[in-house]
Design an enzyme around this catalytic site. Structure first.
Site, short mmCIF file in Angstrom:
data_model
loop_
_atom_site.label_atom_id
_atom_site.label_comp_id
_atom_site.label_asym_id
_atom_site.label_seq_id
_atom_site.Cartn_x
_atom_site.Cartn_y
_atom_site.Cartn_z
CG HIS A 325 -1.87 -0.68 0.94
ND1 HIS A 325 -1.83 -2.30 0.87
CD2 HIS A 325 -3.36 -0.33 0.70
CE1 HIS A 325 -3.98 -2.98 0.90
NE2 HIS A 325 -3.99 -1.79 0.86
N GLY A 326 2.34 1.19 0.30
CA GLY A 326 2.78 2.37 0.41
C GLY A 326 4.57 2.15 1.19
#
Lengths: 477, 349
Positions: A325-326
């Site tokens: 996700h990041g």
């Protein structure tokens, strides 16, 4: 271009009209999809078209080479070329700065100051999605689950298919690619169903997500100024923001695909009505969780090899999922937290309960189910704090500010219109929970004018609340 | 596919009907904040103040016509005039005509005896003003057709510049009638009201000089300051020469009058007469053009005032009386208002 923009409102009917004018000319239809998708993607940043084209060429070529090759070692080599190219791009664009900063940070921890400035890297929109989609192709070809395609146009259209290119669902080649080989016939019911799903997706995105975002941002960005109860409300707003945003996008993607005769996989199945975390993860971002299950969890050994192996693999999946996700430790912590939530269920063998939607054959849930839903929701909201926070300091600061005496004060930010909207939204989702999307069956048996009135209400609400436009959260992934 | 398109079409028609019904029953929302402020003030004070002369138009009305000066001049001729300035920035055709027509339908026109409307060209709607409520609030099908007809009458229907203008009007009409942006304002927003827009004497006149000195908006002040300091005598001279040329050619036989504009003007004059209002169209200072002078020549003399003739009003090209290239300053506005009042008096008497 955003789905909820005038550009897309003009783009879609034009592509739709041209597409069906080319009915019975399959190659031209696929070519149109590919061109339209490249135009769609190029509107974000035309430079990254070369990246997606390169990725397409590599995986197309590797697919053919894998199939032609008899020697296992060489087949594996070609597979690894595909994996390294795709993950290499993802790693460079998304994670370079993260690793460099942590590398520098480690030296600083030991008193060595490296003179480092971050690299100026722009993250290509949707890279996390389309790289995983193309990887599924080469892996499935390697596993002989799928014959490689010789049709480069069909493959290009599959990789770049505009409804799901930038934020999923992450389609499997075994499911989507064959649809590009077959003639698509216009089906009225399928198309109407698609329009309904687009409408509901826009409602979730524009009415729920964007309005929740306004308050979530205000509270998260100024958390020191608010009471504990307001921070809790801020976390709840973010909970609905991310759900409305991401599932709304998926609905629009799936609905748009139906207009062109394509069937995409379901990505969300009412996750906030889950009775435990395991059920939540079967209902949230289904395309990603099943991707990790099939291409990471199972190759790691899956559930074979005893409990320790299961626990290890589960944690790996959650950490990797968080990291996907990041490039931030907050996402890793978010993943880890979900793994911790999941662990008791795994250890007790209760991670496969609740396979049907709650109160499937009843109107209302039981008291026990309400409690289960409530507890799961609270755990999820807490984990989302890490997901939303800018960094770990922000996350821990936010959480520590919640747990004090101000937790029992009335929140200072109380937008009553938004709370009413969220309740209405939950009621509609509850009523429609047995369907693919909430409004699929609503009004099915109603008098046409009444059903149209309901749709008009949704359209007017979308335009009415469209003043707070926010970008789709998952574009940053 | 045919069924899908047919049902889609009827669905869209149904939606348009629903939106029109809501628009019809929702209370009116004035999208023009200056006009909104003034019309609300009038609504609360017209019975007490008994205003009977109203000025409609752009900033060349709002910033240049001082009702107190007009009233003073007309009082000397024993005319009991109490005027009000309903001008607002960037209010050109067809918005100014729309506002006047709306005014005629309202209670505010009951005491009106005279009305002056600035004659203006069709507003091109700059890109900055597109999508603003100020632009879409007054849109309607009738005015859209008027714009087409007006351009056609000038043989300018297919000019590239005008095609862009239609497109902007279509978008604005779409925004008003299809997107509920308009009735969102009508249903949940109060009509805009700002006391300062009424001017210092609450008669609707607010000079640019006063705006510059009293405004609390530093960005706007900076903008006005630049406009004022950017003015040179060469700018004024250039404008004067353009207007002189316009007037020298105004009586040429091949000057075509826009028959569509003229018809609408004559219809408004007649409608106003039937309501006991003497309607006068006026060309403002430094705002004339070949089309406007040609049009003005065809309007009945008792319904037309020309305030842009350089020979008749040399002060409108004086640097001392100017604020910027398009507007007079407070000193110039006093002279202008006096000159206008004299013209009105000549017409009325």
């Amino acid at each position: 271009m955003l789905f909820n923009s005038l550009d897309f409102a003009i783009f879609l009917p034009i592509v739709f009209a041209l597409y069906w004018l080319l009915q019975k000319q399959l190659k031209l239809q696929n070519l149109l999809i590919a061109i339209a998708s490249y135009i769609f993607y190029g509107m974000w940043d035309w430079r990254f078209l070369f990246l997606i084209l390169f990725s397409t060429i590599v995986d197309y070529t590797m697919g053919i080479l894998i199939e032609r090759e008899n020697q296992q070692a060489k087949r594996k080599l070609f597979l690894w070329v595909s994996i390294l190219v795709n993950l290499g791009f993802l790693g460079y664009f998304k994670y370079s700065n993260f690793f460099l900063e942590n590398f520098v940070g480690a030296f600083q921890f030991f008193g060595q100051d490296l003179n480092f400035r971050g690299l100026d890297i722009v993250l290509p929109v949707g890279i996390s999605f389309y790289t995983f989609q193309t990887l599924s192709y080469t892996i499935d070809v390697y596993r002989e689950k799928l014959k490689p395609t010789k049709d480069f146009i069909a493959f290009t259209a599959f990789v770049s298919f505009f409804p799901q290119l930038v934020a999923g669902p992450i389609e499997r080649a075994t499911h989507l690619l064959p649809q590009f080989y077959n003639e698509r016939k216009f089906d009225y019911n399928f198309a109407v169903n698609g329009m309904q799903q687009i409408l509901w997706g826009l409602f979730k995105k524009v009415v729920i997500a964007d309005n929740c975002a306004q308050y979530a941002n205000q509270i998260f960005n100024n958390y020191e100024d608010y009471s504990g109860s307001t921070l809790v409300l801020g976390a709840v707003f973010f909970t609905f923001q991310i759900y409305g945003d991401f599932s709304g996008y998926s609905d629009i993607a799936i609905g748009t695909s139906r207009l062109f005769g394509f069937d995409l996989m379901r990505n969300f199945a009412y996750p906030y009505f889950s009775r435990d975390i395991a059920e939540f993860w079967r209902r949230w971002h289904i395309s990603l969780s099943t991707w990790f299950r099939d291409y990471l969890y199972i190759p790691l050994g899956g559930s074979r090899g005893g409990m320790w192996m299961k626990v290890r693999n589960t944690f790996i999946i959650f950490f990797v999922s968080g990291f996907w996700h990041g490039a931030n430790w907050t996402f890793v912590i978010w993943g880890g937290l979900n793994a911790i939530y999941f662990l008791p269920l795994l250890l007790r063998g209760n991670n496969r309960n609740h396979l049907e939607v709650v109160a499937y054959d009843r109107w209302m849930p039981s008291i026990k189910e309400i409690l289960q839903i409530g507890i799961t929701f609270i755990l999820t909201v807490f984990a989302w704090i890490f997901f939303r926070a800018e960094n770990l300091t922000h996350a821990f600061g936010f959480i520590s500010k919640i747990f004090n005496s101000t937790l029992f004060k009335l929140p200072s930010v109380r937008p009553s219109y938004l709370l009413a909207l969220i309740i209405l939204f939950l009621v509609i989702e509850w009523v429609g929970r047995r369907e693919q999307f909430a409004i699929e069956a609503i009004g099915e048996k109603w008098f046409t004018p009444l059903r149209y009135t309901f749709y008009y209400f949704l359209i007017i609400a979308i335009f009415w609340f469209s003043g707070n436009q926010q970008e789709f959260i998952y574009f940053q992934f | 596919m045919k069924k899908f398109i047919k049902k889609g079409f009827f669905f869209l028609i149904g939606y348009l009907v629903v939106v029109q019904i809501i628009n019809y029953f929702a209370p009116y929302h004035w999208g023009n904040p200056w006009y909104s402020s003034k019309i609300q003030y009038l609504g609360n004070n017209h019975l007490e103040k008994k205003y009977n002369l109203f000025f409609f138009g752009s900033s060349r009305v709002y910033r240049q016509i001082d009702p107190s000066v007009v009233d003073q001049v007309l009082k000397k001729s024993e005319m009991e005039i109490n005027s009000f300035n309903l001008g607002s920035p960037a209010t050109f055709s067809p918005q100014n005509l729309y506002l006047y027509e709306n005014f005629l339908e309202s209670d505010l026109s009951k005491n009106a005896k005279y009305a002056v409307i600035e004659l203006a060209s069709i507003d091109g709607i700059g890109t900055k003003r597109l999508h603003e409520e100020r632009t879409y609030y007054y849109q309607n099908f009738s005015d859209l057709l008027y714009i087409f007809d007006s351009y056609n009458a000038n043989d300018e229907l297919f000019k590239k510049k005008n095609i862009e203008v239609y497109f902007r009007y279509l978008i604005s009409l779409f925004e008003k009638n299809i997107l509920p942006a308009n009735f969102k304002h009508t249903l949940i927003d109060d009509n805009f009201y700002k006391k300062t827009y009424l001017g210092q004497k609450k008669d609707g006149y607010f000079s640019l000089d006063k705006e510059l000195t009293t405004s609390k908006d530093s960005v706007f002040k900076e903008y006005l300051y630049k406009r004022k300091n950017g003015l040179s005598s060469q700018d004024i001279e250039l404008r004067k020469n353009i207007d002189l040329k316009t007037y020298s050619e105004s009586n040429l036989k091949n000057n075509k009058t826009n028959i569509v504009d003229l018809t609408r003007i004559n219809n408004l004059i007649e409608l106003s007469n039937n309501m006991g209002i003497h309607l006068i169209f006026m060309i403002s200072s430094r705002a004339t053009s070949k089309n406007l002078t040609a049009l003005g020549n065809k309007i009945p003399k008792s319904n037309f005032i020309d305030m842009a003739n350089p020979d008749e009003f040399p002060f409108i090209y004086s640097l001392n009386d100017s604020f910027d290239v398009g507007h007079l300053n407070e000193k110039g506005a006093v002279k202008y208002s006096r000159a206008l009042a004299n013209k009105i008096e000549q017409i009325i008497n």
